[in-house]
Scaffold this motif. Structure first.
Motif, PDB file in Angstrom:
ATOM      1  N   GLN A 133       0.850  -1.184   0.000  1.00 44.64           N
ATOM      2  CA  GLN A 133       0.000   0.000   0.000  1.00 44.64           C
ATOM      3  C   GLN A 133       0.894   1.245   0.000  1.00 44.64           C
ATOM      4  N   VAL A 134       0.556   2.191  -0.843  1.00 43.87           N
ATOM      5  CA  VAL A 134       1.308   3.439  -0.894  1.00 43.87           C
ATOM      6  C   VAL A 134       0.548   4.492  -0.097  1.00 43.87           C
ATOM      7  N   GLN A 135       1.291   5.281   0.631  1.00 44.52           N
ATOM      8  CA  GLN A 135       0.694   6.404   1.355  1.00 44.52           C
ATOM      9  C   GLN A 135       1.003   7.690   0.599  1.00 44.52           C
ATOM     10  N   LEU A 136       0.033   8.556   0.514  1.00 44.06           N
ATOM     11  CA  LEU A 136       0.160   9.789  -0.245  1.00 44.06           C
ATOM     12  C   LEU A 136      -0.114  10.980   0.663  1.00 44.06           C
ATOM     13  N   ARG A 137       0.696  12.009   0.502  1.00 44.76           N
ATOM     14  CA  ARG A 137       0.502  13.205   1.309  1.00 44.76           C
ATOM     15  C   ARG A 137       0.648  14.422   0.419  1.00 44.76           C
ATOM     16  N   GLU A 138      -0.436  15.168   0.288  1.00 47.35           N
ATOM     17  CA  GLU A 138      -0.470  16.365  -0.545  1.00 47.35           C
ATOM     18  C   GLU A 138      -0.164  17.601   0.288  1.00 47.35           C
ATOM     19  N   ARG A 170       1.886  25.830  -6.398  1.00 48.76           N
ATOM     20  CA  ARG A 170       2.522  24.571  -6.773  1.00 48.76           C
ATOM     21  C   ARG A 170       2.191  23.528  -5.717  1.00 48.76           C
ATOM     22  N   LEU A 171       1.449  22.519  -6.132  1.00 52.02           N
ATOM     23  CA  LEU A 171       1.093  21.435  -5.231  1.00 52.02           C
ATOM     24  C   LEU A 171       2.149  20.335  -5.300  1.00 52.02           C
ATOM     25  N   SER A 172       2.369  19.698  -4.167  1.00 55.26           N
ATOM     26  CA  SER A 172       3.298  18.571  -4.092  1.00 55.26           C
ATOM     27  C   SER A 172       2.584  17.360  -3.534  1.00 55.26           C
ATOM     28  N   CYS A 173       3.018  16.202  -3.987  1.00 55.97           N
ATOM     29  CA  CYS A 173       2.489  14.939  -3.488  1.00 55.97           C
ATOM     30  C   CYS A 173       3.683  14.048  -3.161  1.00 55.97           C
ATOM     31  N   ALA A 174       3.798  13.668  -1.903  1.00 58.39           N
ATOM     32  CA  ALA A 174       4.872  12.782  -1.470  1.00 58.39           C
ATOM     33  C   ALA A 174       4.309  11.381  -1.286  1.00 58.39           C
ATOM     34  N   ALA A 175       4.951  10.412  -1.924  1.00 54.48           N
ATOM     35  CA  ALA A 175       4.507   9.016  -1.839  1.00 54.48           C
ATOM     36  C   ALA A 175       5.486   8.216  -0.982  1.00 54.48           C
ATOM     37  N   SER A 176       4.950   7.355  -0.160  1.00 56.59           N
ATOM     38  CA  SER A 176       5.789   6.481   0.653  1.00 56.59           C
ATOM     39  C   SER A 176       5.122   5.121   0.753  1.00 56.59           C
ATOM     40  N   GLY A 177       5.881   4.140   1.231  1.00 50.94           N
ATOM     41  CA  GLY A 177       5.350   2.790   1.320  1.00 50.94           C
ATOM     42  C   GLY A 177       5.735   2.000   0.087  1.00 50.94           C
ATOM     43  N   ARG A 178       4.787   1.289  -0.485  1.00 53.09           N
ATOM     44  CA  ARG A 178       5.082   0.514  -1.685  1.00 53.09           C
ATOM     45  C   ARG A 178       5.667   1.432  -2.750  1.00 53.09           C
ATOM     46  N   TYR A 202      -6.325  16.202  -4.656  1.00 52.41           N
ATOM     47  CA  TYR A 202      -5.771  14.924  -4.232  1.00 52.41           C
ATOM     48  C   TYR A 202      -4.834  14.378  -5.299  1.00 52.41           C
ATOM     49  N   CYS A 203      -3.813  13.645  -4.878  1.00 48.50           N
ATOM     50  CA  CYS A 203      -3.031  12.891  -5.845  1.00 48.50           C
ATOM     51  C   CYS A 203      -3.343  11.408  -5.681  1.00 48.50           C
ATOM     52  N   ALA A 204      -3.037  10.654  -6.706  1.00 48.31           N
ATOM     53  CA  ALA A 204      -3.316   9.221  -6.680  1.00 48.31           C
ATOM     54  C   ALA A 204      -2.374   8.505  -7.623  1.00 48.31           C
ATOM     55  N   GLY A 205      -1.998   7.287  -7.268  1.00 44.72           N
ATOM     56  CA  GLY A 205      -1.306   6.406  -8.184  1.00 44.72           C
ATOM     57  C   GLY A 205      -2.335   5.670  -9.008  1.00 44.72           C
ATOM     58  N   GLY A 206      -1.931   5.175 -10.158  1.00 42.41           N
ATOM     59  CA  GLY A 206      -2.872   4.458 -10.999  1.00 42.41           C
ATOM     60  C   GLY A 206      -2.248   4.031 -12.303  1.00 42.41           C
ATOM     61  N   MET A 207      -3.090   3.941 -13.324  1.00 37.76           N
ATOM     62  CA  MET A 207      -2.644   3.492 -14.637  1.00 37.76           C
ATOM     63  C   MET A 207      -3.429   4.218 -15.712  1.00 37.76           C
ATOM     64  N   VAL A 208      -2.703   4.668 -16.741  1.00 42.88           N
ATOM     65  CA  VAL A 208      -3.371   5.281 -17.885  1.00 42.88           C
ATOM     66  C   VAL A 208      -3.747   4.172 -18.855  1.00 42.88           C
ATOM     67  N   VAL A 209      -5.021   4.079 -19.182  1.00 43.60           N
ATOM     68  CA  VAL A 209      -5.524   3.084 -20.116  1.00 43.60           C
ATOM     69  C   VAL A 209      -6.269   3.805 -21.229  1.00 43.60           C
ATOM     70  N   ASN A 210      -5.767   3.667 -22.441  1.00 43.69           N
ATOM     71  CA  ASN A 210      -6.392   4.328 -23.601  1.00 43.69           C
ATOM     72  C   ASN A 210      -6.605   5.818 -23.353  1.00 43.69           C
ATOM     73  N   GLY A 211      -5.609   6.448 -22.735  1.00 45.80           N
ATOM     74  CA  GLY A 211      -5.666   7.893 -22.530  1.00 45.80           C
ATOM     75  C   GLY A 211      -6.453   8.316 -21.315  1.00 45.80           C
ATOM     76  N   ASN A 212      -7.018   7.360 -20.598  1.00 46.26           N
ATOM     77  CA  ASN A 212      -7.788   7.665 -19.393  1.00 46.26           C
ATOM     78  C   ASN A 212      -7.050   7.157 -18.163  1.00 46.26           C
ATOM     79  N   PHE A 213      -6.975   7.994 -17.136  1.00 48.76           N
ATOM     80  CA  PHE A 213      -6.264   7.628 -15.922  1.00 48.76           C
ATOM     81  C   PHE A 213      -7.201   6.897 -14.972  1.00 48.76           C
ATOM     82  N   ARG A 214      -6.823   5.671 -14.590  1.00 45.21           N
ATOM     83  CA  ARG A 214      -7.609   4.860 -13.667  1.00 45.21           C
ATOM     84  C   ARG A 214      -6.856   4.817 -12.333  1.00 45.21           C
ATOM     85  N   PRO A 215      -7.351   5.527 -11.311  1.00 40.01           N
ATOM     86  CA  PRO A 215      -6.608   5.562 -10.051  1.00 40.01           C
ATOM     87  C   PRO A 215      -6.788   4.286  -9.232  1.00 40.01           C
TER      88      PRO A 215
END
Length: 122
Positions: A1-6, A19-27, A95-108
């Motif tokens: 699991q990844v933790q996100l902090r905006e 300017r927004l920042s997102c720090a990711a930690s964990g996985r 909010y920030c989120a990890g995910g995957m871009v599929v066919n130009g669409n971001f799936r968080p």
């Protein structure tokens, strides 16, 4: 699991910048595509921008094209959103989120931080 902090939100006048920042930690998130979303009062959460895991591709919702720029620094596990020319309608919790871009669409993935508030006064 990844933790996100905006961070980086605040109160700014119309036409200003933040300017927004997102720090990711964990996985390890360096292989994830990353994105920014926002939720305005009384509205659904909406996609704002995304960036591929290697930083080569960026995607934006039409309303922010030409004003916002997404970037990332994988060495720091960080993602940024430079927001210029801010408008009152940009007011939202971002909010920030990890995910995957599929066919130009971001799936968080279903993992969200607390968000950072952006308020733009007219």
């Amino acid at each position: 699991q990844v933790q996100l902090r905006e961070s980086g939100g605040g109160l700014v006048q119309a036409g200003g910048s933040l300017r927004l920042s997102c720090a990711a930690s964990g996985r390890a998130s360096s292989r994830d595509d990353m994105g920014w979303f926002r939720r305005a009062p009384g509205k659904e959460r909406e996609f704002v921008a995304a960036i591929s895991w290697n930083g080569i591709m960026q995607y934006y919702t039409d309303s922010v094209k030409g004003r916002f720029t997404i970037s990332r620094d994988n060495a720091k596990n960080a993602v940024y959103l430079q927001m210029n020319g801010l408008k009152p309608e940009d007011t939202a919790l971002y909010y920030c989120a990890g995910g995957m871009v599929v066919n130009g669409n971001f799936r968080p993935w279903n993992s969200w931080g607390q968000g950072t508030q952006v308020t733009v006064s007219s």
